[in-house]
Each structure stands twice: as C-alpha cells, then as structure tokens.
Design a protein around this motif. Structure first.
Motif, mmCIF file in Angstrom:
data_model
loop_
_atom_site.group_PDB
_atom_site.id
_atom_site.type_symbol
_atom_site.label_atom_id
_atom_site.label_comp_id
_atom_site.label_asym_id
_atom_site.label_seq_id
_atom_site.Cartn_x
_atom_site.Cartn_y
_atom_site.Cartn_z
ATOM 1 N N ARG A 132 0.840 -1.196 0.000
ATOM 2 C CA ARG A 132 0.000 0.000 0.000
ATOM 3 C C ARG A 132 0.877 1.249 0.000
ATOM 4 N NH1 ARG A 132 -5.067 1.018 -1.145
ATOM 5 N NH2 ARG A 132 -5.790 -0.690 0.143
ATOM 6 N N MET A 133 2.000 1.175 0.715
ATOM 7 C CA MET A 133 2.914 2.319 0.785
ATOM 8 C C MET A 133 3.371 2.712 -0.625
ATOM 9 S SD MET A 133 6.739 2.415 2.386
ATOM 10 C CE MET A 133 7.299 1.147 1.296
ATOM 11 N N TYR A 134 3.707 1.701 -1.441
ATOM 12 C CA TYR A 134 4.186 1.996 -2.783
ATOM 13 C C TYR A 134 3.069 2.529 -3.671
ATOM 14 C CZ TYR A 134 8.313 -0.395 -1.140
ATOM 15 O OH TYR A 134 9.414 -0.743 -0.423
ATOM 16 N N GLU A 135 1.867 2.005 -3.463
ATOM 17 C CA GLU A 135 0.729 2.526 -4.214
ATOM 18 C C GLU A 135 0.439 3.975 -3.832
ATOM 19 O OE1 GLU A 135 -2.687 -0.004 -4.039
ATOM 20 O OE2 GLU A 135 -1.577 -1.745 -4.767
ATOM 21 N N ASN A 136 0.544 4.265 -2.523
ATOM 22 C CA ASN A 136 0.344 5.649 -2.065
ATOM 23 C C ASN A 136 1.421 6.572 -2.663
ATOM 24 O OD1 ASN A 136 -1.892 4.910 -0.582
ATOM 25 N ND2 ASN A 136 -0.775 4.735 1.352
ATOM 26 N N LYS A 137 2.656 6.064 -2.676
ATOM 27 C CA LYS A 137 3.741 6.862 -3.265
ATOM 28 C C LYS A 137 3.507 7.071 -4.754
ATOM 29 C CE LYS A 137 7.650 6.006 -0.233
ATOM 30 N NZ LYS A 137 9.024 5.512 -0.143
ATOM 31 N N LYS A 138 3.016 5.988 -5.417
ATOM 32 C CA LYS A 138 2.741 6.091 -6.850
ATOM 33 C C LYS A 138 1.639 7.113 -7.096
ATOM 34 C CE LYS A 138 1.059 3.383 -10.745
ATOM 35 N NZ LYS A 138 0.541 2.082 -11.182
ATOM 36 N N ALA A 139 0.568 7.068 -6.277
ATOM 37 C CA ALA A 139 -0.538 8.019 -6.430
ATOM 38 C C ALA A 139 -0.038 9.446 -6.183
ATOM 39 C CB ALA A 139 -1.677 7.672 -5.479
ATOM 40 N N GLY A 140 0.790 9.608 -5.148
ATOM 41 C CA GLY A 140 1.354 10.938 -4.868
ATOM 42 C C GLY A 140 2.227 11.436 -6.007
ATOM 43 N N ALA A 141 3.029 10.511 -6.554
ATOM 44 C CA ALA A 141 3.903 10.888 -7.670
ATOM 45 C C ALA A 141 3.079 11.246 -8.897
ATOM 46 C CB ALA A 141 4.862 9.750 -7.995
ATOM 47 N N LEU A 142 1.980 10.490 -9.140
ATOM 48 C CA LEU A 142 1.114 10.814 -10.285
ATOM 49 C C LEU A 142 0.447 12.174 -10.113
ATOM 50 C CD1 LEU A 142 -0.508 7.342 -11.031
ATOM 51 C CD2 LEU A 142 1.193 8.570 -12.411
ATOM 52 N N LYS A 143 0.021 12.483 -8.855
ATOM 53 C CA LYS A 143 -0.573 13.808 -8.601
ATOM 54 C C LYS A 143 0.462 14.908 -8.841
ATOM 55 C CE LYS A 143 -4.096 12.528 -5.226
ATOM 56 N NZ LYS A 143 -4.528 12.639 -3.829
ATOM 57 N N THR A 144 1.668 14.677 -8.339
ATOM 58 C CA THR A 144 2.737 15.660 -8.547
ATOM 59 C C THR A 144 3.041 15.811 -10.032
ATOM 60 O OG1 THR A 144 3.703 15.050 -6.418
ATOM 61 C CG2 THR A 144 5.114 16.244 -7.947
ATOM 62 N N LEU A 145 3.088 14.673 -10.732
ATOM 63 C CA LEU A 145 3.345 14.701 -12.170
ATOM 64 C C LEU A 145 2.244 15.469 -12.906
ATOM 65 C CD1 LEU A 145 5.333 13.670 -14.288
ATOM 66 C CD2 LEU A 145 3.903 11.642 -14.525
ATOM 67 N N GLU A 146 0.987 15.243 -12.481
ATOM 68 C CA GLU A 146 -0.127 15.956 -13.114
ATOM 69 C C GLU A 146 -0.039 17.461 -12.851
ATOM 70 O OE1 GLU A 146 -5.003 16.041 -12.929
ATOM 71 O OE2 GLU A 146 -3.939 14.316 -12.101
#
Length: 189
Positions: free
Chosen positions: A68-82
């Motif tokens: 879940r930690m990696y998914e949360n990081k991925k979601a955060g990174a996608l938001k930052t990327l967006e």
C-alpha cells in the motif's frame, strides 16, 4: 517527534533533524506501517476480519504486506506529475500567447532600429562626404579668386606704374612746354 511551541513538529533520527516523510519511509522499509489499523489484529476483532468483503480483505493484506505504501507513493507521484504537467501546459500557453508574440515584436523593433541606425550612420557618412566635397570646391574657388586677385593686383600695379609714368611724362611735357614758352617769350622780347 517533538512538538514545538506554535504547533510545529520536529522529527529527529539519530539526533539529526529530518522530515516526517523520511520517518514514515523508514518504518515502511522494514514493513512496519504504524498508521495501519490492521498492524495488530486484537482479540475480538478476528470475526470482523473474517466477515470482510474480498475487496476489504485485499486492502488489509496490501497494507499489512507494505505494498500500500508503494501505491500511495505512486498516487502521490502521479498527482505531482499531473500538477507539473499542468504547470508545463500553462507555461507553454503563456509562451505561445504572450511571450512569443512579444519576443517577435521586439525582434522586429530591433531589426527596424538596426536598419535605422545603419541608415543614420550612412547619412552621417554621406553628409561628411558632402561637406568635405563642398570644402574642396570652395577651397578651389578661393584659390582661383586669390589667383585672379593676384593677377588684378599685378595688372593694377602695372597700370599704376603706367599712370605714374604718364603723369611724369605729362609733367615733363608741361615743364618742357613752359620752358619752350618761356624761351620763346624771351626770344620775342
């Protein structure tokens, strides 16, 4: 974790100041998620876990396993990327709508200024050439006039000398006439 006056938090790791997400990353790296309510399943909650829907069970297992930690990081990174992509799009829009036309306008103005400057320098060069040409023409005319003046002065001196010679001859002629008249009168008397 230390809570400082004013509601700010300070996190220390081995005596050094660090950010909160670094502390969380440390726990996640050893598969400890202290924010996970399923980190420990207390006695009496087992029936609740057993009665969970498959999606909830999968979510609990992902949190317990640490994925879940990696998914949360991925979601955060996608938001930052967006957000970054939105900023890039906004910058590109500003560039195409405002900066590029202004830059092109300034380049045209610079080209016009350089043309004006070139023409102005050429005009100044030609004006200096015209002034030099006029100077040479006036100098030649002045030399011609000076030469004519010298010739006239020479002619004037010659004429003055001739007039003086004629005046002298006239005086001599008058004197000779007086002498002859006096001699004639003396002979008659």
């Amino acid at each position: 974790r230390q809570i400082i006056i004013g509601g700010r938090n300070r996190y220390l790791l081995n005596g050094h100041n660090v950010q909160q997400n670094q502390i969380q990353n440390l726990f996640h790296s050893v598969s400890l998620n202290v924010n996970n309510p399923h980190f420990l399943i207390m006695q009496g909650r087992i029936t609740k876990v057993i009665n969970m829907k498959p999606q909830e069970t999968l979510s609990m297992i992902e949190e317990a396993a640490g994925t879940r930690m990696y998914e949360n990081k991925k979601a955060g990174a996608l938001k930052t990327l967006e957000k970054k992509q939105n900023k890039v799009d906004e910058i590109n829009r500003l560039l195409s709508e405002e900066i590029t036309p202004t830059l092109e306008k300034l380049q045209r103005e610079r080209a016009n200024y350089m043309l004006w400057l070139s023409n102005n320098n050429e005009i100044e060069r030609l004006q200096r050439f015209v002034i030099a040409f006029e100077y040479v023409q006036v100098k030649h005319r002045l030399e011609n006039k000076n030469q004519q003046l010298d010739e006239m002065e020479s002619t004037l001196r010659t004429l003055v000398d001739a007039i003086n010679a004629l005046n002298k001859r006239q005086k001599e002629a008058q004197q000779e006439m007086k002498d002859r008249t006096a001699k004639r009168d003396d002979q008659r008397s």
